[in-house]
Scaffold this motif. Structure first.
Motif, PDB file in Angstrom:
ATOM      1  N   LYS A 203       0.865  -1.185   0.000  1.00  0.00           N
ATOM      2  CA  LYS A 203       0.000   0.000   0.000  1.00  0.00           C
ATOM      3  C   LYS A 203       0.895   1.226   0.000  1.00  0.00           C
ATOM      4  O   LYS A 203       1.685   1.421   0.927  1.00  0.00           O
ATOM      5  CB  LYS A 203      -0.905   0.020   1.234  1.00  0.00           C
ATOM      6  N   GLN A 205       1.247   5.490  -0.416  1.00  0.00           N
ATOM      7  CA  GLN A 205       0.518   6.752  -0.299  1.00  0.00           C
ATOM      8  C   GLN A 205       1.488   7.918  -0.431  1.00  0.00           C
ATOM      9  O   GLN A 205       2.515   7.973   0.250  1.00  0.00           O
ATOM     10  CB  GLN A 205      -0.223   6.828   1.041  1.00  0.00           C
ATOM     11  N   ASP A 219      -3.101  13.800  -2.825  1.00  0.00           N
ATOM     12  CA  ASP A 219      -3.216  12.629  -1.948  1.00  0.00           C
ATOM     13  C   ASP A 219      -3.456  11.424  -2.849  1.00  0.00           C
ATOM     14  O   ASP A 219      -4.590  11.139  -3.242  1.00  0.00           O
ATOM     15  CB  ASP A 219      -4.362  12.798  -0.952  1.00  0.00           C
ATOM     16  N   LYS A 221      -2.996   7.294  -3.775  1.00  0.00           N
ATOM     17  CA  LYS A 221      -2.855   5.975  -3.147  1.00  0.00           C
ATOM     18  C   LYS A 221      -2.778   4.892  -4.222  1.00  0.00           C
ATOM     19  O   LYS A 221      -3.362   5.027  -5.293  1.00  0.00           O
ATOM     20  CB  LYS A 221      -4.037   5.707  -2.215  1.00  0.00           C
TER      21      LYS A 221
END
Length: 303
Positions: A203, A205, A219, A221
């Motif tokens: 993951k 970010q 932002d 992801k």
């Protein structure tokens, strides 16, 4: 008749304050907190909101704090969280006591045997951490990383599964130049001994904030998966680090490519291709338009 404004309760004020604190860009929560404290003008409400929000913010942003006594740095993450405000640093086998609101490490104590994995698991964890440190030092000038055992830390030998997690946290903070940015990646590694496979789930970010004469935030992801063969600690660590490097480099390249296309693709797609009349404006022959004539026609002037 205008409705009378109702005073917010302390609970409502606290929840609003927490929202602002939790949504502060990387490295800017202290600036937000300072303004909130003056706006609230209520130390009890502020202290309660700050004590709850800072803990969550620090863990979600995986902030890096310096440990006293020259032990190095510790990452504040949910994977290293023990009890209270204690956080394990696997590299040094030390436990840091953190003041979340001040964002400082106040004390350090040695980790107990119960808080550390067995020698068998530690061999895999330590080998992976060594490879990750090499990668992070090359790819992230302001980066830190840690590798934790999150399941199966009591495994004594082959024949049993265990899970590791590698976290990378990098921040470049320059509020005096009106910009801050951060990179956070979490890699869960499931070591399946029965089928001799290492499964990775990542993951990623990325956050950025530019606020010179404006306010623009990013932002982004991304999630990915991969796998490799369960090998010796050193060979497995090299294989995992290589996969992580590949996926993170690929994602960074995709981000760069998307921003290069912003002027010609993304921004262009945001605009209406045709005006409401569904006809293109004839820029080559604007003489056919006369504002005075059109207005006179519409208003019936000169008839």
């Amino acid at each position: 008749m205008a409705e009378e404004e109702t005073e917010l309760s302390d609970k409502q004020k606290k929840e609003i304050a927490k929202w602002f604190l939790l949504n502060a860009p990387a490295g800017e929560i202290q600036y937000v907190a300072k303004d909130l404290k003056s706006v609230l003008n209520n130390d009890d409400v502020y202290d309660e909101a700050a004590s709850e929000a800072f803990r969550v913010y620090n863990k979600s942003h995986m902030i890096c704090l310096e440990m006293p006594g020259r032990f190095g740095d510790v990452l504040v993450t949910s994977y290293g969280e023990l009890q209270g405000n204690e956080y394990l640093d696997p590299k040094t086998a030390q436990v840091a006591i953190v003041d979340h609101v001040k964002q400082v490490c106040t004390e350090v104590r040695p980790a107990t045997d119960e808080e550390l994995p067995t020698p068998y698991v530690e061999e895999y964890r330590c080998a992976l951490e060594a490879e990750m440190l090499k990668y992070v030092s090359e790819a992230y000038p302001k980066g830190s990383c840690s590798v934790y055992c999150i399941n199966g830390k009591d495994v004594e030998g082959p024949g049993y599964d265990f899970k590791l997690v590698a976290v990378i946290s990098a921040a470049r903070l320059s509020p005096q130049n009106f910009c801050t940015g951060s990179w956070r990646s979490i890699w869960n590694i499931e070591c399946k001994d029965d089928i001799q496979v290492l499964e990775l789930k990542g993951k990623l970010q990325v956050g950025a904030h530019y606020f010179e004469e404006g306010n623009v935030q990013l932002d982004a992801k991304h999630e990915c998966r991969d796998s490799t063969m369960f090998q010796s600690p050193d060979d497995g660590a090299i294989a995992i680090a290589s996969l992580i490097r590949h996926h993170e480099t690929e994602y960074l390249a995709s981000l760069e490519a998307s921003y290069l296309n912003l002027p010609d693709a993304t921004f262009k797609d945001l605009r209406r291709k045709l005006p409401v009349t569904r006809t293109l404006f004839p820029w080559h022959s604007t003489s056919q338009f006369n504002l005075t004539r059109e207005i006179s026609k519409e208003l019936g002037i000169g008839k």
